[in-house]
Design a protein around this motif. Structure first.
Motif, PDB file in Angstrom:
ATOM      1  N   MET A 122       0.835  -1.195   0.000  1.00 17.06           N
ATOM      2  CA  MET A 122       0.000   0.000   0.000  1.00 17.06           C
ATOM      3  C   MET A 122       0.880   1.259   0.000  1.00 17.06           C
ATOM      4  N   LYS A 123       0.601   2.185  -0.915  1.00 22.34           N
ATOM      5  CA  LYS A 123       1.390   3.426  -0.950  1.00 22.34           C
ATOM      6  C   LYS A 123       1.071   4.267   0.284  1.00 22.34           C
ATOM      7  N   LYS A 124       2.098   5.000   0.756  1.00 17.54           N
ATOM      8  CA  LYS A 124       1.878   5.816   1.960  1.00 17.54           C
ATOM      9  C   LYS A 124       2.102   7.291   1.668  1.00 17.54           C
ATOM     10  N   MET A 125       1.091   8.062   2.020  1.00 17.09           N
ATOM     11  CA  MET A 125       1.121   9.513   1.840  1.00 17.09           C
ATOM     12  C   MET A 125       1.103  10.137   3.224  1.00 17.09           C
ATOM     13  N   VAL A 126       2.007  11.068   3.493  1.00 23.54           N
ATOM     14  CA  VAL A 126       1.983  11.797   4.769  1.00 23.54           C
ATOM     15  C   VAL A 126       1.629  13.249   4.471  1.00 23.54           C
ATOM     16  N   ILE A 127       0.638  13.765   5.170  1.00 23.12           N
ATOM     17  CA  ILE A 127       0.186  15.147   4.963  1.00 23.12           C
ATOM     18  C   ILE A 127       0.432  15.924   6.246  1.00 23.12           C
ATOM     19  N   PHE A 128       1.206  16.998   6.119  1.00 25.19           N
ATOM     20  CA  PHE A 128       1.657  17.730   7.303  1.00 25.19           C
ATOM     21  C   PHE A 128       0.960  19.090   7.419  1.00 25.19           C
ATOM     22  N   GLY A 129       0.430  19.378   8.587  1.00 26.67           N
ATOM     23  CA  GLY A 129      -0.169  20.706   8.766  1.00 26.67           C
ATOM     24  C   GLY A 129      -1.029  20.791  10.008  1.00 26.67           C
ATOM     25  N   GLU A 130      -1.904  21.773   9.989  1.00 25.51           N
ATOM     26  CA  GLU A 130      -2.741  22.047  11.164  1.00 25.51           C
ATOM     27  C   GLU A 130      -4.216  21.897  10.818  1.00 25.51           C
ATOM     28  N   CYS A 131      -4.920  21.177  11.675  1.00 25.69           N
ATOM     29  CA  CYS A 131      -6.382  21.149  11.572  1.00 25.69           C
ATOM     30  C   CYS A 131      -6.932  21.885  12.789  1.00 25.69           C
ATOM     31  N   MET A 132      -7.984  22.653  12.577  1.00 25.11           N
ATOM     32  CA  MET A 132      -8.564  23.428  13.677  1.00 25.11           C
ATOM     33  C   MET A 132     -10.012  23.026  13.919  1.00 25.11           C
ATOM     34  N   VAL A 133     -10.507  23.417  15.068  1.00 28.46           N
ATOM     35  CA  VAL A 133     -11.943  23.319  15.319  1.00 28.46           C
ATOM     36  C   VAL A 133     -12.588  24.405  14.475  1.00 28.46           C
ATOM     37  N   GLU A 134     -13.673  24.061  13.786  1.00 29.67           N
ATOM     38  CA  GLU A 134     -14.378  25.047  12.974  1.00 29.67           C
ATOM     39  C   GLU A 134     -15.765  25.272  13.587  1.00 29.67           C
ATOM     40  N   LEU A 135     -16.071  26.506  13.925  1.00 30.61           N
ATOM     41  CA  LEU A 135     -17.405  26.851  14.443  1.00 30.61           C
ATOM     42  C   LEU A 135     -18.110  27.720  13.416  1.00 30.61           C
TER      43      LEU A 135
ATOM     44  N   LYS B 203      10.893   8.857  13.517  1.00 31.74           N
ATOM     45  CA  LYS B 203      11.094   9.323  12.132  1.00 31.74           C
ATOM     46  C   LYS B 203       9.917   8.940  11.250  1.00 31.74           C
ATOM     47  N   LEU B 204       9.803   9.647  10.137  1.00 33.88           N
ATOM     48  CA  LEU B 204       8.815   9.254   9.134  1.00 33.88           C
ATOM     49  C   LEU B 204       9.477   8.163   8.281  1.00 33.88           C
ATOM     50  N   VAL B 205       8.824   7.025   8.159  1.00 31.96           N
ATOM     51  CA  VAL B 205       9.452   5.932   7.388  1.00 31.96           C
ATOM     52  C   VAL B 205       8.567   5.438   6.247  1.00 31.96           C
ATOM     53  N   ASP B 206       9.242   4.948   5.208  1.00 25.75           N
ATOM     54  CA  ASP B 206       8.544   4.346   4.049  1.00 25.75           C
ATOM     55  C   ASP B 206       7.459   5.252   3.469  1.00 25.75           C
ATOM     56  N   VAL B 207       7.796   6.516   3.272  1.00 28.39           N
ATOM     57  CA  VAL B 207       6.809   7.473   2.774  1.00 28.39           C
ATOM     58  C   VAL B 207       6.974   7.618   1.257  1.00 28.39           C
ATOM     59  N   ASP B 208       5.900   7.434   0.518  1.00 24.22           N
ATOM     60  CA  ASP B 208       5.962   7.591  -0.943  1.00 24.22           C
ATOM     61  C   ASP B 208       5.753   9.037  -1.364  1.00 24.22           C
ATOM     62  N   MET B 209       4.893   9.742  -0.606  1.00 23.40           N
ATOM     63  CA  MET B 209       4.617  11.128  -0.972  1.00 23.40           C
ATOM     64  C   MET B 209       4.384  11.939   0.296  1.00 23.40           C
ATOM     65  N   PHE B 210       4.969  13.146   0.336  1.00 26.02           N
ATOM     66  CA  PHE B 210       4.823  14.022   1.508  1.00 26.02           C
ATOM     67  C   PHE B 210       4.228  15.337   1.036  1.00 26.02           C
ATOM     68  N   TYR B 211       3.155  15.769   1.687  1.00 25.73           N
ATOM     69  CA  TYR B 211       2.417  16.963   1.248  1.00 25.73           C
ATOM     70  C   TYR B 211       2.421  18.004   2.355  1.00 25.73           C
ATOM     71  N   PHE B 212       2.706  19.245   2.014  1.00 20.50           N
ATOM     72  CA  PHE B 212       2.578  20.323   3.011  1.00 20.50           C
ATOM     73  C   PHE B 212       2.231  21.609   2.267  1.00 20.50           C
ATOM     74  N   SER B 213       1.898  22.646   3.053  1.00 20.11           N
ATOM     75  CA  SER B 213       1.461  23.903   2.429  1.00 20.11           C
ATOM     76  C   SER B 213       2.197  25.080   3.055  1.00 20.11           C
ATOM     77  N   GLY B 214       1.975  26.239   2.467  1.00 22.43           N
ATOM     78  CA  GLY B 214       2.545  27.462   3.023  1.00 22.43           C
ATOM     79  C   GLY B 214       2.024  27.737   4.431  1.00 22.43           C
ATOM     80  N   ILE B 215       0.811  27.254   4.724  1.00 22.78           N
ATOM     81  CA  ILE B 215       0.282  27.439   6.084  1.00 22.78           C
ATOM     82  C   ILE B 215       1.025  26.522   7.056  1.00 22.78           C
ATOM     83  N   SER B 216       1.302  25.275   6.623  1.00 20.98           N
ATOM     84  CA  SER B 216       2.072  24.352   7.488  1.00 20.98           C
ATOM     85  C   SER B 216       3.403  24.991   7.885  1.00 20.98           C
ATOM     86  N   LEU B 217       4.011  25.705   6.919  1.00 17.35           N
ATOM     87  CA  LEU B 217       5.312  26.356   7.163  1.00 17.35           C
ATOM     88  C   LEU B 217       5.158  27.610   8.025  1.00 17.35           C
TER      89      LEU B 217
END
Ligand code: ADP
Length: 303
Positions: free
Chosen positions: A1-14, A117-131
């Protein structure tokens, strides 16, 4: 199974339902992409990489990720902090106003809190907000991780998602955004982001700016007008079917990215991926809020 890691922030939305009642859910650019990517590609392991607090909302968020089948191997607990929060108010003309409580949230400490560590990752996704939400020391740590991942053959995906108020000044934002582009194998530069951040007024100016970074795949969305993709020297223009009755454009770009990457990771061509991304985005903007219910989603997009 391919592994995708997505990095960032999720917030509570009201969101205000009426004068007195608020509806609560969870959202954030990278999380929205994770949700739609996973819904479109059951055969891919989608892991969300973030830090949450020890508060009850953080626990609810963990549970929600479980419901979305998003992996939590890289979700860390920063016990001294809480989940960030934002509120959307829609007035009687449909205009939306946002207020944020995210300074010092748990996610701003992700790189300080992570262990292992992050291991065996096929794709890593992040955004300008993550940074943007990280301090400089953690940004440097992130780039060390990106270097390691790249050397292991992992593909890096970046969406600049420029939010002026999260950066000290535009120079700082440009410096880190360009550094992120220099690592990217796939990029989703937004027209609005590039206009505000670099003064670019058309797609050619965006492509020219990105040329020195040697990004394999550059995808430029432009609302209902169409999608431009530059891959090596091939330039694809993919039409988008206009949605006439747009309900809420929140998360349109995030949903597009999720659909696009789900298709690419499943072997789809550039044009298939852009068309599918547009279909996912068109579905999401026909419903209110960032994350539409699974039931409504799967009534448009086959699981
Ligand atoms: P962002 O939300 O990142 O600013 P866009 O406004 O370009 O990005 O929207 C992202 C995607 O959402 C577009 O590529 C398109 O597929 C879809 N989209 C946005 N507005 C419309 C619309 N009116 N009709 C159909 N699709 C749309």
């Amino acid at each position: 199974m391919k592994k995708m890691v997505i990095f960032g922030e999720c917030m509570v939305e009201l969101v205000n339902r009426d004068q007195e009642n608020l509806a609560k859910s969870f959202a954030g650019d990278t999380y929205n992409t994770a949700v739609y990517l996973k819904r479109c590609a059951k055969n891919i392991s989608v892991q969300y990489f973030t830090a949450i607090g020890a508060d009850f909302l953080s626990d609810e968020f963990l549970f929600r990720m479980g419901e979305e089948e998003i992996g939590t191997d890289y979700v860390y607990r920063c016990r001294a902090r809480n989940l960030g929060l934002y509120m959307v108010r829609t007035d009687k003309h449909g205009e939306r106003t946002f207020a944020y409580w995210r300074n010092g949230s748990a996610a701003t400490q992700t790189l300080n809190t992570m262990t292992g560590k992050l291991v065996d990752v096929d794709m890593f996704y992040f955004s300008g907000i993550s940074l943007a939400i990280l301090d400089d020391a953690q940004r440097e740590k992130l780039f060390v991780i990106l270097d390691e991942l790249k050397s292991q053959g992992c593909r890096i995906v970046f969406d600049p998602n420029y939010r002026e108020r999260l950066w000290m000044n535009p120079e700082e934002a440009r410096k880190w955004t360009d550094r992120a582009y220099s690592m990217a194998d796939i990029a989703f530069p937004g027209g609005d982001d590039h206009l505000t951040l670099y003064g670019h007024t058309d797609t050619d100016a965006i492509f020219a700016h990105l040329a020195p970074f040697d990004i394999g795949e550059v995808v430029v969305k432009n609302g209902a007008i169409g999608v431009h993709v530059l891959q090596e020297n091939a330039h694809y223009i993919v039409p988008v079917e206009r949605v006439e009755k747009v309900v809420d454009t929140t998360a349109a770009g995030d949903a597009f990215n999720g659909g696009y990457l789900a298709s690419r990771l499943s072997g789809g061509s550039i044009t298939d991926a852009a068309s599918f991304g547009a279909k996912v985005a068109a579905t999401v903007i026909s419903y209110p809020g960032a994350i539409m219910t699974k039931e409504a989603f799967f009534s448009h997009i086959a699981p």
